[in-house]
Design a protein around this motif. Structure first.
Motif, PDB file in Angstrom:
ATOM      1  N   SER A 110       0.858  -1.192   0.000  1.00  9.29           N
ATOM      2  CA  SER A 110       0.000   0.000   0.000  1.00  9.29           C
ATOM      3  C   SER A 110       0.889   1.236   0.000  1.00  9.29           C
ATOM      4  O   SER A 110       2.079   1.169   0.313  1.00  9.29           O
ATOM      5  CB  SER A 110      -0.930  -0.014   1.216  1.00  9.29           C
ATOM      6  OG  SER A 110      -0.158   0.222   2.367  1.00  9.29           O
ATOM      7  N   ILE A 111       0.273   2.364  -0.340  1.00  9.21           N
ATOM      8  CA  ILE A 111       1.034   3.613  -0.400  1.00  9.21           C
ATOM      9  C   ILE A 111       0.506   4.636   0.626  1.00  9.21           C
ATOM     10  O   ILE A 111       1.239   5.515   1.062  1.00  9.21           O
ATOM     11  CB  ILE A 111       1.036   4.186  -1.844  1.00  9.21           C
ATOM     12  CG1 ILE A 111       2.060   5.312  -2.012  1.00  9.21           C
ATOM     13  CG2 ILE A 111      -0.336   4.660  -2.286  1.00  9.21           C
ATOM     14  CD1 ILE A 111       3.457   4.848  -2.233  1.00  9.21           C
ATOM     15  N   LEU A 112      -0.762   4.488   1.015  1.00  9.13           N
ATOM     16  CA  LEU A 112      -1.322   5.384   2.039  1.00  9.13           C
ATOM     17  C   LEU A 112      -1.148   4.715   3.404  1.00  9.13           C
ATOM     18  O   LEU A 112      -1.608   3.590   3.599  1.00  9.13           O
ATOM     19  CB  LEU A 112      -2.819   5.589   1.809  1.00  9.13           C
ATOM     20  CG  LEU A 112      -3.250   6.642   0.794  1.00  9.13           C
ATOM     21  CD1 LEU A 112      -4.772   6.591   0.622  1.00  9.13           C
ATOM     22  CD2 LEU A 112      -2.825   8.040   1.208  1.00  9.13           C
ATOM     23  N   TRP A 132      -3.345  10.580   7.018  1.00 13.71           N
ATOM     24  CA  TRP A 132      -2.626   9.637   6.152  1.00 13.71           C
ATOM     25  C   TRP A 132      -1.284  10.219   5.741  1.00 13.71           C
ATOM     26  O   TRP A 132      -1.144  11.443   5.621  1.00 13.71           O
ATOM     27  CB  TRP A 132      -3.442   9.337   4.882  1.00 13.71           C
ATOM     28  CG  TRP A 132      -4.796   8.802   5.175  1.00 13.71           C
ATOM     29  CD1 TRP A 132      -5.948   9.526   5.304  1.00 13.71           C
ATOM     30  CD2 TRP A 132      -5.158   7.432   5.409  1.00 13.71           C
ATOM     31  NE1 TRP A 132      -7.004   8.691   5.596  1.00 13.71           N
ATOM     32  CE2 TRP A 132      -6.547   7.398   5.666  1.00 13.71           C
ATOM     33  CE3 TRP A 132      -4.445   6.235   5.421  1.00 13.71           C
ATOM     34  CZ2 TRP A 132      -7.225   6.209   5.932  1.00 13.71           C
ATOM     35  CZ3 TRP A 132      -5.126   5.056   5.682  1.00 13.71           C
ATOM     36  CH2 TRP A 132      -6.498   5.048   5.934  1.00 13.71           C
ATOM     37  N   ILE A 153       2.057   9.658   2.830  1.00 15.63           N
ATOM     38  CA  ILE A 153       2.563   8.984   1.616  1.00 15.63           C
ATOM     39  C   ILE A 153       4.066   9.222   1.563  1.00 15.63           C
ATOM     40  O   ILE A 153       4.511  10.380   1.671  1.00 15.63           O
ATOM     41  CB  ILE A 153       1.945   9.580   0.325  1.00 15.63           C
ATOM     42  CG1 ILE A 153       0.428   9.477   0.341  1.00 15.63           C
ATOM     43  CG2 ILE A 153       2.528   8.891  -0.911  1.00 15.63           C
ATOM     44  CD1 ILE A 153      -0.243  10.104  -0.884  1.00 15.63           C
ATOM     45  N   LEU A 182      -2.162   4.290  -5.230  1.00 15.29           N
ATOM     46  CA  LEU A 182      -2.818   5.473  -4.674  1.00 15.29           C
ATOM     47  C   LEU A 182      -4.236   5.632  -5.228  1.00 15.29           C
ATOM     48  O   LEU A 182      -5.177   5.901  -4.481  1.00 15.29           O
ATOM     49  CB  LEU A 182      -1.978   6.725  -4.979  1.00 15.29           C
ATOM     50  CG  LEU A 182      -2.553   8.017  -4.446  1.00 15.29           C
ATOM     51  CD1 LEU A 182      -2.650   8.000  -2.918  1.00 15.29           C
ATOM     52  CD2 LEU A 182      -1.715   9.220  -4.884  1.00 15.29           C
ATOM     53  N   ARG A 183      -4.372   5.467  -6.545  1.00 18.45           N
ATOM     54  CA  ARG A 183      -5.709   5.601  -7.151  1.00 18.45           C
ATOM     55  C   ARG A 183      -6.700   4.667  -6.459  1.00 18.45           C
ATOM     56  O   ARG A 183      -7.807   5.054  -6.108  1.00 18.45           O
ATOM     57  CB  ARG A 183      -5.639   5.245  -8.642  1.00 18.45           C
ATOM     58  CG  ARG A 183      -5.761   6.481  -9.554  1.00 18.45           C
ATOM     59  CD  ARG A 183      -5.986   6.100 -11.001  1.00 18.45           C
ATOM     60  NE  ARG A 183      -4.929   5.249 -11.533  1.00 18.45           N
ATOM     61  CZ  ARG A 183      -3.777   5.704 -12.025  1.00 18.45           C
ATOM     62  NH1 ARG A 183      -3.559   7.013 -12.050  1.00 18.45           N
ATOM     63  NH2 ARG A 183      -2.868   4.885 -12.486  1.00 18.45           N
ATOM     64  N   GLU A 215      -6.427   3.234  -3.446  1.00 13.12           N
ATOM     65  CA  GLU A 215      -6.607   3.467  -2.010  1.00 13.12           C
ATOM     66  C   GLU A 215      -7.360   4.766  -1.722  1.00 13.12           C
ATOM     67  O   GLU A 215      -8.101   4.857  -0.751  1.00 13.12           O
ATOM     68  CB  GLU A 215      -5.249   3.443  -1.309  1.00 13.12           C
ATOM     69  CG  GLU A 215      -4.662   2.034  -1.315  1.00 13.12           C
ATOM     70  CD  GLU A 215      -3.211   1.992  -0.869  1.00 13.12           C
ATOM     71  OE1 GLU A 215      -2.796   2.859  -0.089  1.00 13.12           O
ATOM     72  OE2 GLU A 215      -2.493   1.082  -1.329  1.00 13.12           O
ATOM     73  N   LEU A 216      -7.192   5.761  -2.577  1.00 19.92           N
ATOM     74  CA  LEU A 216      -7.924   7.027  -2.356  1.00 19.92           C
ATOM     75  C   LEU A 216      -9.432   6.811  -2.420  1.00 19.92           C
ATOM     76  O   LEU A 216     -10.192   7.467  -1.714  1.00 19.92           O
ATOM     77  CB  LEU A 216      -7.526   8.065  -3.414  1.00 19.92           C
ATOM     78  CG  LEU A 216      -6.264   8.886  -3.167  1.00 19.92           C
ATOM     79  CD1 LEU A 216      -6.047   9.851  -4.326  1.00 19.92           C
ATOM     80  CD2 LEU A 216      -6.323   9.655  -1.851  1.00 19.92           C
ATOM     81  N   LEU A 242       2.393  14.303   2.335  1.00 21.58           N
ATOM     82  CA  LEU A 242       3.360  13.659   1.427  1.00 21.58           C
ATOM     83  C   LEU A 242       4.774  14.038   1.842  1.00 21.58           C
ATOM     84  O   LEU A 242       5.117  15.225   1.864  1.00 21.58           O
ATOM     85  CB  LEU A 242       3.062  14.125  -0.007  1.00 21.58           C
ATOM     86  CG  LEU A 242       4.025  13.742  -1.133  1.00 21.58           C
ATOM     87  CD1 LEU A 242       4.162  12.236  -1.259  1.00 21.58           C
ATOM     88  CD2 LEU A 242       3.541  14.307  -2.461  1.00 21.58           C
ATOM     89  N   ILE A 296       2.483  10.482  -8.406  1.00 18.10           N
ATOM     90  CA  ILE A 296       1.490  10.622  -7.329  1.00 18.10           C
ATOM     91  C   ILE A 296       0.713  11.936  -7.511  1.00 18.10           C
ATOM     92  O   ILE A 296      -0.513  11.986  -7.368  1.00 18.10           O
ATOM     93  CB  ILE A 296       2.218  10.558  -5.970  1.00 18.10           C
ATOM     94  CG1 ILE A 296       2.561   9.090  -5.677  1.00 18.10           C
ATOM     95  CG2 ILE A 296       1.401  11.173  -4.837  1.00 18.10           C
ATOM     96  CD1 ILE A 296       3.529   8.890  -4.547  1.00 18.10           C
TER      97      ILE A 296
END
Ligand code: SF4
Length: 337
Positions: free
Chosen positions: A31-33, A44, A46, A89-90, A92-93, A104, A124
């Motif tokens: 995951s990125i978040l 959150w 990143i 990211l797409r 998880e957002l 970030l 990102i």
């Protein structure tokens, strides 16, 4: 003052030499978040990379390499770019509330040299440029951020965006000692100017503020003035804290360059990674006074992005009309009496 001629060449050659010992890798990520702990000012984070080539002596993020069974020094020598950051990211957002704040660059610098090669931070930002209603804060020490001004302006049209430039000191020699491969303070200030001229929200943070090294009223005042003159709107500052992983690098650094301070720091930080309440309170009051002097705020002022207005008008208008007509009838009733 800008370095010129041989001095400028010398500072650049130092950077090239440092680069030769850095290795880049790519690493898969689930995951990125990342969710923060409660009481943080954002929900959150990143971090597009693991590790940071800037190699600040006080860096608290070195623990992220310890998680990978690596030493604290490898944090600045082995840089890992996270794979498929934008795709993650797409996805998880879509699962988190729009109002949540996202930071970030909390455990790595998103604009360190690796970004020129991998472009993870830019990928990102491309995702955020297609979003609406998000709250995004970016923290960096690098003027490379101005490369992305086009995307940042696009993000700010539909989302709330703030940019935090970290400048611990205006003293170039001190900055070079403490932050060996980060851009010079003057380059960071120039970036603040460009960001502000582009109409974006920008602030300066002298973090971490280090007792008897960067914390005098005169030093912080000069920095706040330079930040204000460059167009920064807010200015903050938090004290140094030294977790064990950071102590391994910072304390030997002090012994070498600030031998008189080293025993004080050692005795303080062997008790706790945090400085005492009195110091924190004094620093808070000092920074508040400096902010007042230069007309700076403590945090970004919220604004209404251009694209929200169009989207919110259909619902706001009837309410607005209702409120206006109620008010008008109250006025006419009063006049008729
Ligand atoms: S720029 Fe930030 S993340 Fe990078 S080494 Fe310095 S303090 Fe650590």
């Amino acid at each position: 003052m800008a370095l010129v001629g041989i001095a400028r060449l010398a500072s650049e050659s130092e950077l090239l030499e440092a680069k030769s010992r850095v290795q880049y890798f790519e690493i898969p990520s689930r995951s990125i978040l990342n969710r923060t702990k409660p009481n943080m000012p954002f929900e959150w984070t990143i971090n597009p990379y693991r590790g940071c080539e800037f190699g600040c002596k006080y860096c608290y993020a070195r623990y992220t390499h310890e998680f990978m069974e690596m030493g604290v020094q490898e944090f600045e020598e082995k840089i890992y770019a996270k794979q498929a950051a934008a795709q993650l990211l797409r996805r998880e957002l879509a699962r988190i509330p729009r109002r949540d704040s996202i930071a970030l660059g909390t455990a790595t610098d998103p604009y360190q040299p690796a970004e020129r090669r991998f472009g993870r931070t830019r990928s990102i930002l491309e995702v955020f440029a297609r979003e609406r209603g998000r709250r995004l804060g970016i923290t960096t020490k690098s003027d490379l951020l101005v490369r992305d001004l086009d995307l940042l302006c696009e993000i700010a049209r539909g989302n709330m965006l703030s940019i935090n430039m970290t400048i611990t000191t205006l003293d170039e020699k001190l900055a070079r000692l403490m932050e060996p491969r980060a851009p010079r303070p003057e380059l960071r200030l120039s970036a603040v100017r460009r960001i502000s001229e582009a109409g974006l929200t920008v602030g300066v943070f002298p973090n971490p503020v280090m007792p008897l090294i960067t914390d005098s009223e005169a030093q912080l005042g000069r920095l706040a003035k330079a930040a204000r003159d460059a167009g920064a709107q807010y200015f903050g500052g938090g004290p140094l804290f030294l977790m064990p992983c950071a102590q391994k690098v910072f304390l030997p650094f002090l012994e070498e360059h600030f031998p008189k301070l080293a025993p004080h720091y050692c005795s303080q930080f062997e008790k706790s990674p945090y400085l005492g309440r009195d110091y924190k309170e004094q620093l808070r009051a000092r920074i508040e006074k400096i902010r007042d002097r230069y007309g700076l705020t403590s945090s970004p002022t919220e604004y209404r992005p251009e694209l929200w207005q169009e989207e919110e008008q259909p619902t706001l208008f009837p309410l607005h009309n209702e409120a206006v007509s109620d008010q008008q009838s109250a006025i006419s009733e009063k006049a008729a009496r």
